[in-house]
Every structure is written in C-alpha cells, then in structure tokens.
Design a protein around this motif. Structure first.
Motif, PDB file in Angstrom:
ATOM      1  N   PRO A 386       0.819  -1.218   0.000  1.00 35.55           N
ATOM      2  CA  PRO A 386       0.000   0.000   0.000  1.00 35.55           C
ATOM      3  C   PRO A 386       0.854   1.269   0.000  1.00 35.55           C
ATOM      4  CG  PRO A 386      -0.108  -1.111   2.144  1.00 35.55           C
ATOM      5  CD  PRO A 386       0.570  -2.057   1.196  1.00 35.55           C
ATOM      6  N   GLY A 387       2.073   1.166   0.515  1.00 30.75           N
ATOM      7  CA  GLY A 387       2.950   2.348   0.519  1.00 30.75           C
ATOM      8  C   GLY A 387       3.871   2.379  -0.691  1.00 30.75           C
ATOM      9  N   ASN A 388       3.618   1.466  -1.651  1.00 32.82           N
ATOM     10  CA  ASN A 388       4.345   1.452  -2.921  1.00 32.82           C
ATOM     11  C   ASN A 388       5.864   1.347  -2.783  1.00 32.82           C
ATOM     12  OD1 ASN A 388       2.123   1.604  -4.927  1.00 32.82           O
ATOM     13  ND2 ASN A 388       1.600   3.363  -3.652  1.00 32.82           N
ATOM     14  N   VAL A 389       6.600   2.013  -3.669  1.00 31.56           N
ATOM     15  CA  VAL A 389       8.052   1.807  -3.712  1.00 31.56           C
ATOM     16  C   VAL A 389       8.714   2.261  -2.406  1.00 31.56           C
ATOM     17  CG1 VAL A 389      10.154   2.242  -5.016  1.00 31.56           C
ATOM     18  CG2 VAL A 389       7.969   2.114  -6.203  1.00 31.56           C
ATOM     19  N   ARG A 390       8.154   3.318  -1.799  1.00 32.53           N
ATOM     20  CA  ARG A 390       8.771   3.773  -0.561  1.00 32.53           C
ATOM     21  C   ARG A 390       8.673   2.696   0.519  1.00 32.53           C
ATOM     22  NH1 ARG A 390       6.340   8.252   0.391  1.00 32.53           N
ATOM     23  NH2 ARG A 390       7.938   9.604  -0.493  1.00 32.53           N
ATOM     24  N   GLU A 391       7.541   2.003   0.586  1.00 29.89           N
ATOM     25  CA  GLU A 391       7.380   0.933   1.575  1.00 29.89           C
ATOM     26  C   GLU A 391       8.368  -0.198   1.285  1.00 29.89           C
ATOM     27  OE1 GLU A 391       3.533  -0.960   1.558  1.00 29.89           O
ATOM     28  OE2 GLU A 391       4.008  -2.178   3.321  1.00 29.89           O
ATOM     29  N   LEU A 392       8.525  -0.504  -0.002  1.00 30.15           N
ATOM     30  CA  LEU A 392       9.484  -1.546  -0.387  1.00 30.15           C
ATOM     31  C   LEU A 392      10.895  -1.133   0.039  1.00 30.15           C
ATOM     32  CD1 LEU A 392      10.259  -4.153  -1.939  1.00 30.15           C
ATOM     33  CD2 LEU A 392      10.369  -2.778  -4.013  1.00 30.15           C
ATOM     34  N   GLU A 393      11.243   0.108  -0.215  1.00 30.38           N
ATOM     35  CA  GLU A 393      12.579   0.596   0.136  1.00 30.38           C
ATOM     36  C   GLU A 393      12.812   0.464   1.647  1.00 30.38           C
ATOM     37  OE1 GLU A 393      13.477   4.530  -1.309  1.00 30.38           O
ATOM     38  OE2 GLU A 393      15.395   4.577  -0.238  1.00 30.38           O
ATOM     39  N   HIS A 394      11.811   0.877   2.427  1.00 27.30           N
ATOM     40  CA  HIS A 394      11.956   0.785   3.888  1.00 27.30           C
ATOM     41  C   HIS A 394      12.068  -0.663   4.352  1.00 27.30           C
ATOM     42  CE1 HIS A 394      10.182   5.047   4.602  1.00 27.30           C
ATOM     43  NE2 HIS A 394      11.443   5.058   4.231  1.00 27.30           N
ATOM     44  N   ALA A 395      11.290  -1.550   3.725  1.00 26.64           N
ATOM     45  CA  ALA A 395      11.345  -2.964   4.115  1.00 26.64           C
ATOM     46  C   ALA A 395      12.743  -3.522   3.853  1.00 26.64           C
ATOM     47  CB  ALA A 395      10.290  -3.758   3.358  1.00 26.64           C
ATOM     48  N   ILE A 396      13.325  -3.119   2.721  1.00 31.13           N
ATOM     49  CA  ILE A 396      14.669  -3.632   2.398  1.00 31.13           C
ATOM     50  C   ILE A 396      15.717  -3.033   3.342  1.00 31.13           C
ATOM     51  CG2 ILE A 396      16.434  -3.878   0.611  1.00 31.13           C
ATOM     52  CD1 ILE A 396      13.880  -5.234  -0.230  1.00 31.13           C
ATOM     53  N   GLU A 397      15.599  -1.764   3.624  1.00 29.27           N
ATOM     54  CA  GLU A 397      16.572  -1.136   4.534  1.00 29.27           C
ATOM     55  C   GLU A 397      16.543  -1.848   5.893  1.00 29.27           C
ATOM     56  OE1 GLU A 397      15.909   2.977   5.485  1.00 29.27           O
ATOM     57  OE2 GLU A 397      17.880   3.164   6.453  1.00 29.27           O
ATOM     58  N   ARG A 398      15.320  -2.064   6.380  1.00 28.91           N
ATOM     59  CA  ARG A 398      15.148  -2.720   7.668  1.00 28.91           C
ATOM     60  C   ARG A 398      15.720  -4.138   7.623  1.00 28.91           C
ATOM     61  NH1 ARG A 398      11.648  -6.264   9.635  1.00 28.91           N
ATOM     62  NH2 ARG A 398      10.787  -5.952  11.721  1.00 28.91           N
ATOM     63  N   SER A 399      15.441  -4.863   6.533  1.00 28.02           N
ATOM     64  CA  SER A 399      15.899  -6.247   6.479  1.00 28.02           C
ATOM     65  C   SER A 399      17.421  -6.317   6.397  1.00 28.02           C
ATOM     66  CB  SER A 399      15.238  -6.991   5.318  1.00 28.02           C
ATOM     67  OG  SER A 399      15.646  -6.420   4.098  1.00 28.02           O
ATOM     68  N   VAL A 400      18.031  -5.346   5.739  1.00 21.92           N
ATOM     69  CA  VAL A 400      19.499  -5.331   5.668  1.00 21.92           C
ATOM     70  C   VAL A 400      20.072  -5.148   7.076  1.00 21.92           C
ATOM     71  CG1 VAL A 400      21.480  -3.930   4.919  1.00 21.92           C
ATOM     72  CG2 VAL A 400      19.701  -4.548   3.287  1.00 21.92           C
ATOM     73  N   LEU A 401      19.420  -4.319   7.869  1.00 23.22           N
ATOM     74  CA  LEU A 401      19.891  -4.073   9.232  1.00 23.22           C
ATOM     75  C   LEU A 401      19.719  -5.309  10.110  1.00 23.22           C
ATOM     76  CD1 LEU A 401      18.571  -0.452   9.720  1.00 23.22           C
ATOM     77  CD2 LEU A 401      20.964  -1.198   9.761  1.00 23.22           C
ATOM     78  N   ILE A 402      18.625  -6.018   9.900  1.00 21.53           N
ATOM     79  CA  ILE A 402      18.292  -7.147  10.769  1.00 21.53           C
ATOM     80  C   ILE A 402      18.979  -8.434  10.346  1.00 21.53           C
ATOM     81  CG2 ILE A 402      16.371  -8.734  11.226  1.00 21.53           C
ATOM     82  CD1 ILE A 402      14.612  -6.378  11.632  1.00 21.53           C
ATOM     83  N   CYS A 403      19.199  -8.598   9.055  1.00 24.18           N
ATOM     84  CA  CYS A 403      19.699  -9.852   8.487  1.00 24.18           C
ATOM     85  C   CYS A 403      21.019 -10.272   9.143  1.00 24.18           C
ATOM     86  CB  CYS A 403      19.909  -9.655   6.990  1.00 24.18           C
ATOM     87  SG  CYS A 403      20.530 -11.089   6.150  1.00 24.18           S
ATOM     88  N   VAL A 404      21.116 -11.561   9.488  1.00 19.84           N
ATOM     89  CA  VAL A 404      22.359 -12.009  10.105  1.00 19.84           C
ATOM     90  C   VAL A 404      23.256 -12.809   9.163  1.00 19.84           C
ATOM     91  CG1 VAL A 404      21.781 -11.903  12.537  1.00 19.84           C
ATOM     92  CG2 VAL A 404      21.034 -13.851  11.189  1.00 19.84           C
ATOM     93  N   GLY A 405      22.681 -13.418   8.160  1.00 20.27           N
ATOM     94  CA  GLY A 405      23.497 -14.201   7.220  1.00 20.27           C
ATOM     95  C   GLY A 405      23.874 -13.365   6.015  1.00 20.27           C
ATOM     96  N   ASP A 406      24.065 -14.049   4.865  1.00 18.01           N
ATOM     97  CA  ASP A 406      24.379 -13.273   3.665  1.00 18.01           C
ATOM     98  C   ASP A 406      23.205 -13.255   2.692  1.00 18.01           C
ATOM     99  OD1 ASP A 406      24.444 -15.850   2.882  1.00 18.01           O
ATOM    100  OD2 ASP A 406      26.492 -15.812   2.055  1.00 18.01           O
ATOM    101  N   LYS A 407      22.033 -13.742   3.169  1.00 16.43           N
ATOM    102  CA  LYS A 407      20.836 -13.684   2.325  1.00 16.43           C
ATOM    103  C   LYS A 407      19.672 -13.158   3.152  1.00 16.43           C
ATOM    104  CE  LYS A 407      21.923 -17.473  -0.715  1.00 16.43           C
ATOM    105  NZ  LYS A 407      21.808 -18.908  -0.936  1.00 16.43           N
ATOM    106  N   ILE A 408      18.852 -12.348   2.535  1.00 18.23           N
ATOM    107  CA  ILE A 408      17.668 -11.831   3.245  1.00 18.23           C
ATOM    108  C   ILE A 408      16.614 -12.933   3.336  1.00 18.23           C
ATOM    109  CG2 ILE A 408      15.794 -10.124   3.179  1.00 18.23           C
ATOM    110  CD1 ILE A 408      18.278  -8.555   3.374  1.00 18.23           C
TER     111      ILE A 408
END
Ligand SMILES: Nc1ncnc2c1ncn2[C@@H]1O[C@H](COP(=O)(O)OP(=O)(O)OP(=O)(O)O)[C@@H](O)[C@H]1O
Ligand SMILES: [Mg+2]
Length: 472
Positions: A386-408
C-alpha cells in the motif's frame, strides 16, 4: 535504458551556466544629446541600454525590467540646478530595488551634491563632461559587483535547500510502464509543464528529477528546486514562493529570495499541489501565466524563466469539478500528465527494485548481503504494498539491518505473511517471539555470539541450540 531496465540519467554538473547575457544599463538624462552620446558609447561596448528623459519614466522602467546599473543625471527640468529632483529619484529607485547600483552624473564643481548622492546610496559618480574611459570603468565595476552579488544571493539560497543531490535513477521494466518511460523520454527535453500523478510512494519525485535531468542542458545544469506547496503554513506561502524584501514583515530583517527566483533557469517542482488553498492558487496562476512576480513588500516586477513540474496523489480533475481547484490552474499545470501506476499493478518491477535497494543499503551499512532467499522474494511478490516503492525501500533497509546471514530471509522483511496486519507481539506464539528476540539481539550486537548470549541471559550453547532450531 540499459539491460537491467534502469534508466540512469547522468545529470549535468551543478554550477555550469550559460554564457552571461549582455549587461543592461538604464541611462537617465533630460538632454537628448547626452542620452544619445551615452547610448552610442555603451552600445559600442556591448551594453544594452534603455533611456529615460524624466524621473517618472525611470521609475516605471526600473519597476518593469531588470537592469544591472542605472546611470542618471541629478538635474531635471523642474529645477535644473539644485539636484534635489535627482536626489529624490535616487531614493525612490532604492525603494524599489535597494541592491540596484546607481551611478550619478553632475555638473563640474557640484561637490556638495555628489556627497549628498553618495550618502543616499549612489555607488559612484561622474562629472560632466565625462571622460569615456573613466565612465566605462565605473560601469563595468558596478555591473560585475551587482552580478556577483545576485549570483551569491541565489547560490546561498540554493545551497541551503539542496539535499544530497543523487543522480536520479528511475528503475522499471514492467511492460505496463513502457508508455510512461517513452513519454518521459519524449517530453523530458521540452519545457512542457508536467503534472505527475500517482499514489503515495510511487516515485513522483524521482520522475520529476528525471525529467529535469533530461531537460535542455542549459536548464539541467541549474538545480531543481522542490517546494511542498501543500505543507506551507498559510501565512508563509507567498514569502516562500516569491520571497520578500527587508521590512515586508515585522521580523523580515533581510531580503529573502523565493523559490521561483531560486529556480530561475532551472526547474521548480511543486509537490502536493492539490493542497494549495484557493486564495494562493490565484497567485500561483499569475506567475505561471506571465513568468512575472514580485517579492512580498516590493513593487518591482521580476521575470523568471522556470520550468514547472507538479505532483499530486489526488484526482485534480475531480477537485476542479467540485470547485476546490481552479480549472485554469489545472490547465496550466497539466500540459502533459504522467500517471505512475501503483506497485501492485506492476509486480514485475518488485525484484528489480528490491535488488537495487539491497545493493544500496548493503553498501551503506557495510553488510555483505548479496541476495534474497526465494521465500523472501515470494513474500515480496505477494505483498500488496500500500505504501508502494517507498514501503518496499523501507522494508529492504530494515531487512538489511536485521539480516544475520548473507541472504535476506522472508522474516527479515517484517511483512505480514497473510492478509492480516503486521504481527503484534501479543498475537505471536512463544517460539516466534523467542526467534524475533534472538534476531534482534544478533542484529544489535552485529552477530557477536558472546554478547548476544549475555544480553539474553543464555549460555552460548543454549543460544546456539536455539539458533539452530530457528535456522538462524
Ligand atoms: N522507479 C524507481 N526507481 C528507483 N527508485 C524509486 C523508484 N520509484 C520510487 N523510488 C524511490 O522510492 C522512494 C519514494 O519515491 P518518491 O519520493 O519519488 O515518491 P512520491 O510518489 O513522491 O511519494 P509521496 O506521494 O509520498 O511524496 C524514494 O526513495 C525513491 O528514490
Ligand atoms: Mg513526493
């Protein structure tokens, strides 16, 4: 477009500018032979001159045109010796434009008058009969100073506004986006006003930046100035857009350059245009129609050369039909309309955009994450965004911060797995909560197992067992 579907546009370097226009000089003297002699002299030096024979004509011209310097006699018909008429005229020119340099001419020997004129703000003087070389040198100096001052004023205003100027990259390879990309390529280089529509976060600003970067080189080398027109408090709209002069308001202690002037020769991006109140719409319409405006508190009309792009997520045609938006303004703004579809209607773009944001954020946060687990990609393709590309961008930023391995992983994305809203902790099972806490602690301590174990009050082996269990 290159193979990856990116339309990467190289923006021209900031600060490069078109060759300077010839300096404009206003010559005022009541004697026709003096005006003619000066006109010929200045023309030969490449200046553009306009002449006036009396004070009222001088004031009118200064109001209507931009000059680089005024060269004026102090004596006019009404009283030909005291110079008082000239001194009055000088003050009134200063009232219209306090920065415009004025050079006065006097008869030989009228030292008192020269002193008075300089005290009132004249920048320099010449005594008649003048020496051509001295006169030209004075004028050249004043023109250079004035231009440098105006450029500095404009630059300062631009600098305080410009965000980190990233090169615009508009990514898309969805079939449904092709007409839009074609149209952007076609109208970018024109000066057409473009209305960009689309839901929140669909990329309206990126499209505006792209169009600006595609403009003719002389325009693209100037900045795109953005103004959130809908977000301006009622009382500041005019001053933000058109600037003001010292004293226009009680707390206006300095002249201020408005966004239209800052965007001169470049592009002005009017964001959230639907929210502009009716009263302000009329003011906007005038400058869009004529290219003319005045700073608040000044009667001097200034001409600006600005390409206008605007954006909204409202239906302006409906707003206009229901009387909330002027139809004549809409007509000015939407010479061309570009509609950006929501992300859920162009899902083919999701993997491409996700990969782009992953590269960007993995770089920014110095993480060696290369790709997405298939489950994560599936989760992204299913999500309604619902938040379009900006929501996608935020989801990826967050996942990069949280991710512990080398794959999301899918769970790194923080998206709900079904139609339900994002998981709240009270709706989670005990194991889910435990998994989440461990992940967060791992992220916080950059994967340092001893620190994580300490933080969670577990032994290292108990932590390892749980990590194995949750596939972390
Ligand atoms: N096609 C695209 N390619 C690359 N990045 C994009 C694209 N579309 C959007 N983005 C990025 O998504 C974010 C949101 O885009 P943008 O600010 O342009 O949206 P918007 O339509 O102006 O949103 P709003 O209506 O909320 O102002 C920005 O960080 C932008 O860089
Ligand atoms: Mg926006």
């Amino acid at each position: 477009m290159n193979k990856a579907g990116e339309m990467a546009i190289e923006a021209a370097p900031l600060g490069a500018s078109s060759p300077p226009s010839p300096a404009r000089i206003l010559v005022a003297d009541d004697q026709a032979d003096v005006r003619e002699a000066l006109r010929l002299l200045l023309k030969a030096e490449g200046y553009v001159t306009q002449t006036a024979s009396q004070p009222s004509a001088v004031l009118e011209l200064v109001q209507q045109h931009d000059f680089d310097v005024v060269l004026m006699d102090l004596n006019y018909q009404r009283d030909t010796t005291s110079g008082q008429e000239g001194i009055d005229l000088l003050s009134r020119i200063q009232g219209i434009d306090s920065k415009l340099p004025v050079v006065v001419m006097t008869a030989w020997g009228s030292v008192e008058l020269v002193v008075e004129a300089m005290r009132r703000g004249a920048r320099d003087f010449v005594q008649k009969p003048w020496d051509n070389q001295r006169l030209l040198s004075i004028l050249r100096t004043q023109v250079d100073l004035y231009r440098a001052l105006r450029r500095a004023e404009q630059l300062e205003a631009e600098n305080s506004l410009l965000r980190a100027q990233n090169r615009p990259v508009f990514i898309s390879e969805a079939r449904s986006m092709r007409p839009l990309l074609t149209l952007m390529g076609r109208i970018g280089p024109s000066d057409a006003s473009v209305l960009i529509t689309g839901e929140h976060g669909t990329g309206k600003e990126v499209v505006a930046l792209t169009l600006h970067a595609l403009s003719a080189p002389a325009r693209a080398s100037h900045p795109m100035i953005t103004v959130n027109t809908g977000g301006l408090p009622e009382g500041t709209f005019e001053s933000e857009l058109f600037g003001h002069v010292k004293g226009a308001y009680t707390d206006a202690r300095l002249d201020r350059v408005g966004r239209f002037e800052m965007a001169d020769h470049g592009t002005l991006f009017l964001d959230e245009i639907a929210n502009v109140p009716m009263k302000q719409q009329a003011k906007l319409l005038r400058v869009l129609e004529t290219g003319e405006m005045e700073r608040v508190g000044s009667s001097k009309t200034r001409k600006v050369d600005v390409r206008v792009l605007s954006a909204t997520n409202a239906d302006l045609k409906l707003e206009s039909a229901e009387g909330r938006f002027r139809s004549d303004l809409l007509f000015r703004l939407n010479t061309v309309e570009l509609h950006i579809p929501p992300l859920r209607e162009r899902r083919e773009d999701i993997p491409l955009l996700a990969a782009h944001f992953l590269r960007a954020y993995a770089g920014r946060y110095r993480k060696a994450i290369q790709e997405f687990e298939p489950g994560a990609l599936r989760r992204m393709m299913e999500h309604p965004w619902p938040g379009n590309v900006r929501e996608l961008e935020h989801a990826i930023e967050r996942s990069v911060l949280i991710c512990v391995g080398d794959k999301i992983q899918a769970s790194d994305l923080g998206l709900e797995s079904g139609a339900a809203g994002a998981s709240k902790i009270e709706d989670m099972g005990l194991e889910e909560v435990e998994c989440l806490l461990i992940k967060k602690a791992l992220a916080r301590h950059s994967g340092n197992i001893s620190h994580v174990a300490d933080a969670l009050g577990l032994s290292r082996s108990a932590l390892y067992r749980r990590m194995q269990k949750y596939g972390l």
